[in-house]
Design an enzyme around this catalytic site. Structure first.
Site, PDB file in Angstrom:
ATOM      1  N   ARG A   1      -8.714  13.233  -1.928  1.00  0.00           N
ATOM      2  CA  ARG A   1     -10.078  13.731  -1.707  1.00  0.00           C
ATOM      3  C   ARG A   1     -11.029  13.352  -2.831  1.00  0.00           C
ATOM      4  O   ARG A   1     -12.160  12.947  -2.597  1.00  0.00           O
ATOM      5  CB  ARG A   1     -10.057  15.262  -1.522  1.00  0.00           C
ATOM      6  CG  ARG A   1     -11.379  15.833  -1.044  1.00  0.00           C
ATOM      7  CD  ARG A   1     -11.328  17.348  -0.900  1.00  0.00           C
ATOM      8  NE  ARG A   1     -11.190  18.033  -2.173  1.00  0.00           N
ATOM      9  CZ  ARG A   1     -12.169  18.208  -3.059  1.00  0.00           C
ATOM     10  NH1 ARG A   1     -13.376  17.759  -2.784  1.00  0.00           N
ATOM     11  NH2 ARG A   1     -11.965  18.831  -4.193  1.00  0.00           N
TER      12      ARG A   1
ATOM     13  N   CYS B   1     -10.478  28.057  -2.119  1.00  0.00           N
ATOM     14  CA  CYS B   1      -9.382  27.894  -3.091  1.00  0.00           C
ATOM     15  C   CYS B   1      -8.751  29.249  -3.382  1.00  0.00           C
ATOM     16  O   CYS B   1      -7.578  29.463  -3.141  1.00  0.00           O
ATOM     17  CB  CYS B   1      -9.913  27.227  -4.342  1.00  0.00           C
ATOM     18  SG  CYS B   1     -10.338  25.529  -3.977  1.00  0.00           S
TER      19      CYS B   1
ATOM     20  N   ARG C   1      -4.766  28.767  -3.635  1.00  0.00           N
ATOM     21  CA  ARG C   1      -3.901  27.648  -3.236  1.00  0.00           C
ATOM     22  C   ARG C   1      -4.020  26.464  -4.171  1.00  0.00           C
ATOM     23  O   ARG C   1      -3.113  25.634  -4.266  1.00  0.00           O
ATOM     24  CB  ARG C   1      -4.227  27.189  -1.802  1.00  0.00           C
ATOM     25  CG  ARG C   1      -5.605  26.615  -1.668  1.00  0.00           C
ATOM     26  CD  ARG C   1      -5.915  25.956  -0.337  1.00  0.00           C
ATOM     27  NE  ARG C   1      -7.306  25.522  -0.361  1.00  0.00           N
ATOM     28  CZ  ARG C   1      -7.724  24.375  -0.892  1.00  0.00           C
ATOM     29  NH1 ARG C   1      -6.871  23.513  -1.392  1.00  0.00           N
ATOM     30  NH2 ARG C   1      -9.013  24.083  -0.916  1.00  0.00           N
ATOM     31  N   SER C   2      -5.179  26.323  -4.848  1.00  0.00           N
ATOM     32  CA  SER C   2      -5.477  25.124  -5.621  1.00  0.00           C
ATOM     33  C   SER C   2      -6.367  25.546  -6.785  1.00  0.00           C
ATOM     34  O   SER C   2      -7.335  26.278  -6.580  1.00  0.00           O
ATOM     35  CB  SER C   2      -6.207  24.142  -4.689  1.00  0.00           C
ATOM     36  OG  SER C   2      -6.678  23.014  -5.372  1.00  0.00           O
ATOM     37  N   CYS C   3      -6.028  25.123  -7.996  1.00  0.00           N
ATOM     38  CA  CYS C   3      -6.763  25.645  -9.158  1.00  0.00           C
ATOM     39  C   CYS C   3      -7.031  24.564 -10.198  1.00  0.00           C
ATOM     40  O   CYS C   3      -6.106  23.993 -10.772  1.00  0.00           O
ATOM     41  CB  CYS C   3      -5.951  26.783  -9.769  1.00  0.00           C
ATOM     42  SG  CYS C   3      -6.753  27.541 -11.165  1.00  0.00           S
ATOM     43  N   ASP C   4      -8.309  24.307 -10.411  1.00  0.00           N
ATOM     44  CA  ASP C   4      -8.797  23.394 -11.450  1.00  0.00           C
ATOM     45  C   ASP C   4      -8.797  24.232 -12.739  1.00  0.00           C
ATOM     46  O   ASP C   4      -9.727  25.002 -12.985  1.00  0.00           O
ATOM     47  CB  ASP C   4     -10.203  22.950 -11.029  1.00  0.00           C
ATOM     48  CG  ASP C   4     -10.918  22.086 -12.053  1.00  0.00           C
ATOM     49  OD1 ASP C   4     -10.501  22.041 -13.216  1.00  0.00           O
ATOM     50  OD2 ASP C   4     -11.924  21.458 -11.654  1.00  0.00           O
TER      51      ASP C   4
ATOM     52  N   ASN D   1     -12.447  31.910 -11.974  1.00  0.00           N
ATOM     53  CA  ASN D   1     -11.630  32.712 -11.060  1.00  0.00           C
ATOM     54  C   ASN D   1     -11.029  33.937 -11.752  1.00  0.00           C
ATOM     55  O   ASN D   1     -10.905  35.004 -11.150  1.00  0.00           O
ATOM     56  CB  ASN D   1     -10.536  31.860 -10.417  1.00  0.00           C
ATOM     57  CG  ASN D   1     -11.091  30.734  -9.548  1.00  0.00           C
ATOM     58  OD1 ASN D   1     -10.640  29.590  -9.599  1.00  0.00           O
ATOM     59  ND2 ASN D   1     -12.106  31.037  -8.746  1.00  0.00           N
TER      60      ASN D   1
ATOM     61  N   ILE E   1      -4.781  19.934 -13.930  1.00  0.00           N
ATOM     62  CA  ILE E   1      -5.814  19.423 -14.844  1.00  0.00           C
ATOM     63  C   ILE E   1      -6.109  18.004 -14.372  1.00  0.00           C
ATOM     64  O   ILE E   1      -5.180  17.189 -14.232  1.00  0.00           O
ATOM     65  CB  ILE E   1      -5.303  19.416 -16.312  1.00  0.00           C
ATOM     66  CG1 ILE E   1      -4.965  20.835 -16.772  1.00  0.00           C
ATOM     67  CG2 ILE E   1      -6.322  18.763 -17.234  1.00  0.00           C
ATOM     68  CD1 ILE E   1      -4.363  20.928 -18.186  1.00  0.00           C
ATOM     69  N   TYR E   2      -7.370  17.674 -14.070  1.00  0.00           N
ATOM     70  CA  TYR E   2      -7.722  16.307 -13.637  1.00  0.00           C
ATOM     71  C   TYR E   2      -7.555  15.345 -14.812  1.00  0.00           C
ATOM     72  O   TYR E   2      -7.716  15.724 -15.980  1.00  0.00           O
ATOM     73  CB  TYR E   2      -9.165  16.267 -13.121  1.00  0.00           C
ATOM     74  CG  TYR E   2      -9.334  16.908 -11.761  1.00  0.00           C
ATOM     75  CD1 TYR E   2      -9.108  16.180 -10.591  1.00  0.00           C
ATOM     76  CD2 TYR E   2      -9.692  18.246 -11.633  1.00  0.00           C
ATOM     77  CE1 TYR E   2      -9.253  16.761  -9.334  1.00  0.00           C
ATOM     78  CE2 TYR E   2      -9.833  18.842 -10.380  1.00  0.00           C
ATOM     79  CZ  TYR E   2      -9.614  18.091  -9.231  1.00  0.00           C
ATOM     80  OH  TYR E   2      -9.751  18.668  -7.985  1.00  0.00           O
TER      81      TYR E   2
HETATM   82  N1  LIG Z   1     -13.195  20.066  -8.789  1.00  0.00           N
HETATM   83  C1  LIG Z   1     -13.619  21.318  -8.544  1.00  0.00           C
HETATM   84  N2  LIG Z   1     -13.297  22.279  -9.441  1.00  0.00           N
HETATM   85  C2  LIG Z   1     -13.707  23.568  -9.241  1.00  0.00           C
HETATM   86  O1  LIG Z   1     -13.400  24.419 -10.110  1.00  0.00           O
HETATM   87  C3  LIG Z   1     -14.449  23.870  -8.061  1.00  0.00           C
HETATM   88  C4  LIG Z   1     -14.754  22.844  -7.151  1.00  0.00           C
HETATM   89  N3  LIG Z   1     -14.331  21.582  -7.420  1.00  0.00           N
HETATM   90  N4  LIG Z   1     -15.511  23.070  -6.025  1.00  0.00           N
HETATM   91  C5  LIG Z   1     -15.860  24.416  -5.636  1.00  0.00           C
HETATM   92  C6  LIG Z   1     -15.976  25.348  -6.772  1.00  0.00           C
HETATM   93  C7  LIG Z   1     -17.178  25.204  -7.650  1.00  0.00           C
HETATM   94  N5  LIG Z   1     -16.655  25.688  -8.946  1.00  0.00           N
HETATM   95  C8  LIG Z   1     -17.194  25.337 -10.179  1.00  0.00           C
HETATM   96  C9  LIG Z   1     -18.139  24.332 -10.253  1.00  0.00           C
HETATM   97  C10 LIG Z   1     -18.685  23.962 -11.472  1.00  0.00           C
HETATM   98  C11 LIG Z   1     -18.275  24.636 -12.621  1.00  0.00           C
HETATM   99  C12 LIG Z   1     -18.925  24.232 -13.917  1.00  0.00           C
HETATM  100  O2  LIG Z   1     -19.543  23.214 -14.017  1.00  0.00           O
HETATM  101  N6  LIG Z   1     -18.780  25.028 -14.955  1.00  0.00           N
HETATM  102  C13 LIG Z   1     -19.292  24.707 -16.277  1.00  0.00           C
HETATM  103  C14 LIG Z   1     -20.701  25.202 -16.515  1.00  0.00           C
HETATM  104  C15 LIG Z   1     -21.209  26.219 -15.571  1.00  0.00           C
HETATM  105  C16 LIG Z   1     -22.658  26.655 -15.841  1.00  0.00           C
HETATM  106  O3  LIG Z   1     -23.362  26.067 -16.670  1.00  0.00           O
HETATM  107  O4  LIG Z   1     -23.071  27.639 -15.200  1.00  0.00           O
HETATM  108  C17 LIG Z   1     -18.357  25.294 -17.322  1.00  0.00           C
HETATM  109  O5  LIG Z   1     -18.412  24.803 -18.446  1.00  0.00           O
HETATM  110  O6  LIG Z   1     -17.614  26.221 -17.004  1.00  0.00           O
HETATM  111  C18 LIG Z   1     -17.333  25.654 -12.549  1.00  0.00           C
HETATM  112  C19 LIG Z   1     -16.803  25.999 -11.316  1.00  0.00           C
HETATM  113  C20 LIG Z   1     -15.286  26.058  -8.810  1.00  0.00           C
HETATM  114  N7  LIG Z   1     -14.883  25.184  -7.752  1.00  0.00           N
HETATM  115  O1  LIG Z   2     -12.764  28.893  -6.932  1.00  0.00           O
HETATM  116  C1  LIG Z   2     -12.362  27.709  -7.033  1.00  0.00           C
HETATM  117  C2  LIG Z   2     -12.762  26.713  -6.168  1.00  0.00           C
HETATM  118  C3  LIG Z   2     -12.272  25.466  -6.328  1.00  0.00           C
HETATM  119  N1  LIG Z   2     -11.389  25.183  -7.312  1.00  0.00           N
HETATM  120  C4  LIG Z   2     -10.911  23.786  -7.455  1.00  0.00           C
HETATM  121  C5  LIG Z   2      -9.472  23.490  -7.168  1.00  0.00           C
HETATM  122  C6  LIG Z   2      -9.520  22.004  -6.827  1.00  0.00           C
HETATM  123  O2  LIG Z   2      -9.549  21.237  -8.024  1.00  0.00           O
HETATM  124  C7  LIG Z   2     -10.853  21.868  -6.121  1.00  0.00           C
HETATM  125  C8  LIG Z   2     -10.737  21.962  -4.617  1.00  0.00           C
HETATM  126  O3  LIG Z   2     -10.099  20.843  -4.116  1.00  0.00           O
HETATM  127  P1  LIG Z   2      -9.088  20.871  -2.867  1.00  0.00           P
HETATM  128  O4  LIG Z   2      -8.872  19.404  -2.601  1.00  0.00           O
HETATM  129  O5  LIG Z   2      -9.805  21.542  -1.727  1.00  0.00           O
HETATM  130  O6  LIG Z   2      -7.852  21.583  -3.297  1.00  0.00           O
HETATM  131  O7  LIG Z   2     -11.630  22.944  -6.577  1.00  0.00           O
HETATM  132  C9  LIG Z   2     -10.987  26.156  -8.194  1.00  0.00           C
HETATM  133  O8  LIG Z   2     -10.198  25.923  -9.127  1.00  0.00           O
HETATM  134  N2  LIG Z   2     -11.479  27.409  -8.014  1.00  0.00           N
END
Ligand SMILES: Nc1nc(=O)c2c([nH]1)NC[C@@H]1CN(c3ccc(C(=O)N[C@@H](CCC(=O)O)C(=O)O)cc3)CN21
Ligand SMILES: O=c1ccn([C@H]2C[C@H](O)[C@@H](COP(=O)(O)O)O2)c(=O)[nH]1
Length: 283
Positions: free
Chosen positions: A22, A160, A180-183, A191, A222-223
Site C-alpha cells: 500500500r 487501525c 491491527r496495525s501500528c506505526d 494511540n 517501524i517504516y
Molecule cells: N502511516 C501512517 N501512520 C499513522 O500513524 C497513521 C496513518 N498512516 N494514517 C491514519 C492515521 C493518521 N495518524 C497520524 C498522522 C500524522 C501524525 C503526525 O504527523 N504526527 C506528528 C505531528 C502531529 C502534529 O503536529 O499535530 C508527530 O510528530 O507526532 C500522527 C498520526 C495516525 N494514522
Molecule cells: O490510529 C492509527 C491509525 C493508523 N496507524 C498506522 C498503522 C499503519 O502504519 C498505517 C495504516 O496502514 P494499513 O496498511 O491500513 O495497515 O497507519 C496507526 O498506527 N494508528
C-alpha cells in the site's frame, strides 16, 4: 514510557522486514504487543523522549466519538492527521465513493455512530454503551467497533485501532482496545493517549471510577525511513517522569462531548520532554 521504549527496542532488535504494498515502503515488524495504562492512578502514558503533540491525538479521538467523516472537521478541532489519507492517497482519489475534497468516507466514527443495517437504519454503538454504563450495566458486549469489512470500499483507510470493549468490575470501568496495525514512531504516540483518555472520559461521563486500559496490538512496525531516527536519536535519550493529566470536571454527559468540548478542556501538568522529531509519514 518504559513499555513504549521496550517495544521500540524489541522491534529494532528482533523485527523482521516486511514489504508493504500500500505504501511502497518496507517495515521492520513484530507481532503481538500488549500495553497497559493505569488510568486509576493517573499515569498518563505520554512520550517524553520527544515532544508529543498530544492535543491533536485528543482532537482526533473527539472526532471519532462525534462520528466525523471529513478531514476539514478534524482540522477545525485541531487535528491535521487525516489530511493526507483523505486527499493524497491515490487509491482513494480514484474511488467513485469519495465525495470530494477532505472526504474520508465511512471510516472510524461513522461506523461507531451510524453502522448501517440491512434494513437501511443505523446503529449508534456508542450511545448504547454510554446508556448502559451510566446505569452500571455491563452486558459483556459493551463493544464499540469501527471494523466493518462490508464497507471498506467506502472509506479511505481501514481502521487501525478498530475495537474498544468496556467492562465494569468492582464498580470500576475498564477498557480493552484492539489495534491491527501500528506505526510505532507516529501512530502509537497518539494511540496510547487515546486509549487513556477514552477510558478517563467515559468514566467521567458515566459516573464510574476508571481502572486500567489494556491496549492489544497485532502488527507493530517501524517504516524503513523512520528507523534511523528511532534507533540513533529517540532510543538514545533518557525518559523523564510522566506528566499528570486533567479533564475539565464540567464535562458531565455524552451530550457535552458531542456539543461544546474542545481540546482546551484537557490539560497536562509537568510535561518535560526532549525536542520534537519529525518522523516521515507513509501515505
Ligand atoms: N502511516 C501512517 N501512520 C499513522 O500513524 C497513521 C496513518 N498512516 N494514517 C491514519 C492515521 C493518521 N495518524 C497520524 C498522522 C500524522 C501524525 C503526525 O504527523 N504526527 C506528528 C505531528 C502531529 C502534529 O503536529 O499535530 C508527530 O510528530 O507526532 C500522527 C498520526 C495516525 N494514522
Ligand atoms: O490510529 C492509527 C491509525 C493508523 N496507524 C498506522 C498503522 C499503519 O502504519 C498505517 C495504516 O496502514 P494499513 O496498511 O491500513 O495497515 O497507519 C496507526 O498506527 N494508528
Amino acid at each position: 514510557m518504559k513499555q513504549y521504549l521496550d517495544l521500540c527496542q524489541r522491534i529494532v532488535d528482533e523485527g523482521e522486514w516486511v514489504e508493504n504494498e500500500r505504501t511502497g515502503k518496507r517495515c521492520l515488524t513484530v507481532i503481538d504487543a500488549n500495553l497497559e495504562y493505569d488510568v486509576e492512578n493517573n499515569q498518563f502514558p505520554l512520550i517524553t523522549t520527544r515532544k508529543s503533540f498530544w492535543k491533536a491525538a485528543i482532537a482526533e479521538l473527539l472526532g471519532y466519538l462525534r462520528g466525523y467523516d471529513n478531514a476539514a472537521q478534524f482540522r477545525e478541532i485541531g487535528c491535521n492527521t487525516w489530511n493526507a489519507n483523505a486527499n493524497e492517497n491515490q487509491a482513494w482519489l480514484n474511488n467513485p465513493a469519495r465525495k470530494g475534497e477532505d472526504d474520508m468516507g465511512r471510516v472510524y466514527g461513522v461506523q461507531g455512530r451510524a453502522w448501517m443495517t440491512p434494513e437501511g437504519t443505523t446503529v449508534d454503538q456508542l450511545r448504547k454503551i454510554v446508556d448502559n454504563l451510566s446505569q452500571g450495566i455491563d452486558d459483556r458486549g459493551e463493544i464499540l467497533t469501527f471494523y466493518n469489512p462490508g464497507e471498506f470500499h467506502l472509506g479511505c483507510l481501514r481502521p487501525c485501532m478498530h475495537t474498544h470493549t468496556f467492562s465494569i468490575l468492582g464498580g470500576k470501568l475498564y477498557l480493552t482496545s484492539y489495534q491491527r496495525s501500528c506505526d510505532v514512531p507516529l501512530g502509537l504516540n497518539f494511540n496510547q493517549v487515546q486509549c487513556f483518555v477514552l477510558l478517563a472520559l467515559m468514566a467521567q461521563i458515566t459516573g464510574l471510577k476508571p481502572g486500567k486500559a489494556y491496549h492489544k496490538i497485532v502488527n507493530a512496525h517501524i517504516y524503513e525511513d523512520q528507523l534511523e531516527l528511532m534507533r540513533d536519536v529517540q532510543l538514545k535519550r533518557e525518559p523523564f517522569e510522566s506528566p499528570s493529566f486533567h479533564i475539565n470536571p464540567e464535562i458531565k454527559s455524552f451530550e457535552d462531548v458531542e456539543t461544546w468540548v474542545t481540546i482546551d478542556d484537557f490539560s497536562v501538568e509537568g510535561y518535560e520532554h526532549h525536542p520534537a522529531i519529525a518522523y516521515p509519514f507513509a501515505v
